[in-house]
Design an enzyme around this catalytic site. Structure first.
Site, PDB file in Angstrom:
ATOM      1  N   LYS A  81      11.535 -17.183  -3.825  1.00  9.44           N
ATOM      2  CA  LYS A  81      10.328 -16.475  -4.267  1.00  9.44           C
ATOM      3  C   LYS A  81       9.970 -16.920  -5.677  1.00  9.44           C
ATOM      4  CE  LYS A  81       8.404 -11.764  -4.551  1.00  9.44           C
ATOM      5  NZ  LYS A  81       8.676 -10.331  -4.404  1.00  9.44           N
ATOM      6  N   SER A 156       5.528  -7.777  -1.466  1.00 14.85           N
ATOM      7  CA  SER A 156       5.029  -8.946  -2.161  1.00 14.85           C
ATOM      8  C   SER A 156       5.727 -10.252  -1.755  1.00 14.85           C
ATOM      9  CB  SER A 156       5.157  -8.739  -3.667  1.00 14.85           C
ATOM     10  OG  SER A 156       6.522  -8.632  -4.026  1.00 14.85           O
ATOM     11  N   SER A 180       9.277  -4.790  -1.181  1.00 16.97           N
ATOM     12  CA  SER A 180       8.757  -6.160  -1.090  1.00 16.97           C
ATOM     13  C   SER A 180       9.603  -7.166  -0.322  1.00 16.97           C
ATOM     14  CB  SER A 180       8.495  -6.709  -2.490  1.00 16.97           C
ATOM     15  OG  SER A 180       7.263  -6.237  -2.934  1.00 16.97           O
TER      16      SER A 180
HETATM   17  N1  GLN Z   1       4.133  -2.776  -2.688  1.00 14.89           N
HETATM   18  C1  GLN Z   1       4.833  -2.146  -3.772  1.00 14.89           C
HETATM   19  C2  GLN Z   1       4.048  -2.351  -5.041  1.00 14.89           C
HETATM   20  O1  GLN Z   1       3.000  -2.876  -4.967  1.00 14.89           O
HETATM   21  C3  GLN Z   1       6.210  -2.723  -3.902  1.00 14.89           C
HETATM   22  C4  GLN Z   1       6.217  -4.060  -4.497  1.00 14.89           C
HETATM   23  C5  GLN Z   1       7.587  -4.643  -4.635  1.00 14.89           C
HETATM   24  O2  GLN Z   1       8.544  -4.192  -4.009  1.00 14.89           O
HETATM   25  N2  GLN Z   1       7.692  -5.640  -5.498  1.00 14.89           N
HETATM   26  O3  GLN Z   1       4.458  -2.013  -6.102  1.00 14.89           O
END
Ligand code: GLN
Length: 488
Positions: A81, A156, A180
């Site tokens: 990532k 994400s 994410s």
């Molecule tokens: N979707 C959640 C957010 O937007 C979690 C994101 C994540 O786990 N990095 O914060």
């Protein structure tokens, strides 16, 4: 949908490499070829590191030829990532702010994987600074779900999940602050684990919300997940939140029956507005766990669950607003050039360097932390956080694991929620509470609804990754959902 795809698991690739039936260069070339074929449709990769990959593959082949004692990950292609620092390789966080940032050091997880002799094929697309649930917040481009290109892969870590599902890499690393890793794993039908807070070093992970962030694997099955976790887990004195607990061999817990295991199903996770077919798929999967010998209690209640979303959207933006203060155009990253003075430079750097969602989070966080509102929002959120954690502690006095859906819906259409932040935030209702409590959880493929993937989340007490892997592996020995692959 097909089961006879040609993608290898880590276990299979390792066996072939060790038996010298396949060289790492051949394996790597096959994956690079696959990337060239599918990348124009899926767009999961920000950077393709083909030269580096082949160099690492040749080195792996030398080790194998010399009869060295190789790691199960040696010579096997992986995707990272793009918020995990890789020395000499651009690490963008899918943001204009870091579009040209080349880290001078490796994250601890990368050092550890390099010590295993892995092959890095590239860096994965993501929502900007890991803020989002669809990769649509990437400032570079949107990743498409390989099961249906008109839909999101989740986020994400959407690039990491899509790439593993479509065979651009054998496995990937992601990061999980509120879901994410697990949510995109569910949306793309791969296995994704968020380890216990502190289990894997975050040194070199670009910070989003430091009390929640955790790095973890995305793989094709639980047995592969155990191998990657073996390589990346463990104490690191460069991360002050790293846990000193010893690291077991996670492959030793993989069993095929679940006798004696107590599983709870918290009813609050079958939320209002959940897609009926998703709930049905998860209930069917839980029955399967019962048939494997687990005792299932369907009547568990975690009454504070509905507050988790609000708590998360105070705490995560608050921490983000502090963490992202460092992007001022002076130290590194994007810097606005035609400014009138220092303040103007800082303002314009942040105005043009950050995307809309990142700015929204910074504003929310700055507001929640401001003198007049700190007690009402941030302090209150921390108190509710404690209650949520205690509720889990109590549940784990009775149960070895809790099972929920990973997401309330199947992957949605690209563009469907991007203008409605609240709808987007709801996509993580089932995953956020786990980060709030610092627990480990894994998402595994558990069927399909309307032809689209459904993920099942298995949650455990702190440092019980072995229990989660055991349940996931037993389920995967008895079912074939994780072997299904999209046709592309
Ligand atoms: N979707 C959640 C957010 O937007 C979690 C994101 C994540 O786990 N990095 O914060």
């Amino acid at each position: 949908m097909t089961t006879n795809h040609n993608q290898l698991t880590i276990h299979e690739a390792h066996r072939l490499l060790k038996a010298k039936e396949l060289s790492s260069v051949e394996l790597t070339n096959a994956y690079l070829e696959r990337i060239r074929r599918v990348e124009p449709e899926v767009h999961s990769m920000v950077t393709i590191t083909d030269e580096l990959a082949l160099k690492q593959a040749r080195k792996a082949d030398e080790l194998i030829a010399a009869g060295s004692n190789i790691s199960p990950l040696t010579g096997i292609p992986a995707l990272i990532k793009d918020n995990i620092c890789t020395k000499g390789i651009r690490t963008t966080c899918s943001s204009k702010m870091l579009e040209n940032f080349v880290p001078p050091y490796d994250a601890t997880v990368i050092e550890k994987l390099n010590a295993c002799g892995i092959v890095v094929v590239g860096k994965a697309n993501m929502d900007e600074f890991a803020m989002g649930s669809s990769t649509e917040n990437s400032a570079l481009f949107t990743t498409h779900n390989p099961w249906d290109l008109s839909r999101v892969p989740g986020g994400s870590s959407g690039g990491s999940a899509a790439a593993v599902a479509i065979g651009e890499a054998v496995y990937a690393l992601g990061s999980d602050t509120g879901g994410s890793i697990r949510q995109p794993a569910g949306f793309c039908s791969v296995t994704g684990m968020k380890p216990t807070y502190g289990r894997v070093s975050r040194y070199g992970l670009v910070a989003f919300a430091s009390s929640l962030d955790q790095i973890g694997p995305l793989t094709q099955n639980a047995a592969d997940c155990a191998l990657v976790l073996n390589a990346i887990a463990g104490y690191d004195n460069r991360d002050s939140t790293s846990a000193p607990h010893p690291t077991p061999d996670y492959t030793e817990c993989l069993a095929t029956d679940l006798k004696g295991l107590r599983i709870g199903v918290p009813r609050e996770y079958f939320v209002e507005g959940m897609q009926a077919e998703v709930a049905t798929a998860i209930r069917t999967a839980i029955n399967e766990l019962g048939e494997l010998g687990a005792g299932v209690d369907w009547e568990v209640s975690l009454p504070h669950t509905p507050h988790a979303l609000a708590v998360y959207y105070i705490i995560a933006p608050s921490e983000a607003s502090a963490n992202l203060a460092r992007y001022d155009g002076v130290k590194y990253g994007f810097s606005y050039k035609d400014a009138e003075n220092m303040w103007d430079a800082m303002q314009k750097t942040r105005q043009y360097g950050f995307g809309a969602e990142v700015k929204r989070r910074i504003m929310l966080g700055t507001y929640a932390l401001s003198a007049g509102y700190y007690d009402a929002y941030y302090l209150k959120a921390q108190k509710v956080r404690t209650i949520i954690r205690r509720e889990f502690d109590q549940a784990f006095e009775k149960f070895d694991a809790l099972i929920t859906p990973t997401s309330p819906t199947v992957p949605f259409k690209i563009g469907e929620k991007v203008d409605d932040p609240l709808q987007m935030y709801l996509s993580d209702v089932c995953t956020l509470p786990i980060n709030i409590a610092g627990l480990p959880a894994i998402s595994i493929p558990a069927g399909f609804a309307d032809g689209l993937p459904v993920g099942m989340q298995i949650i455990g007490k702190p440092f019980s990754e072995e229990t989660l892997l055991k349940i996931a592996h037993a389920y995967q020995q008895a079912t074939a959902w994780h072997k299904m692959r999209p046709n592309l």
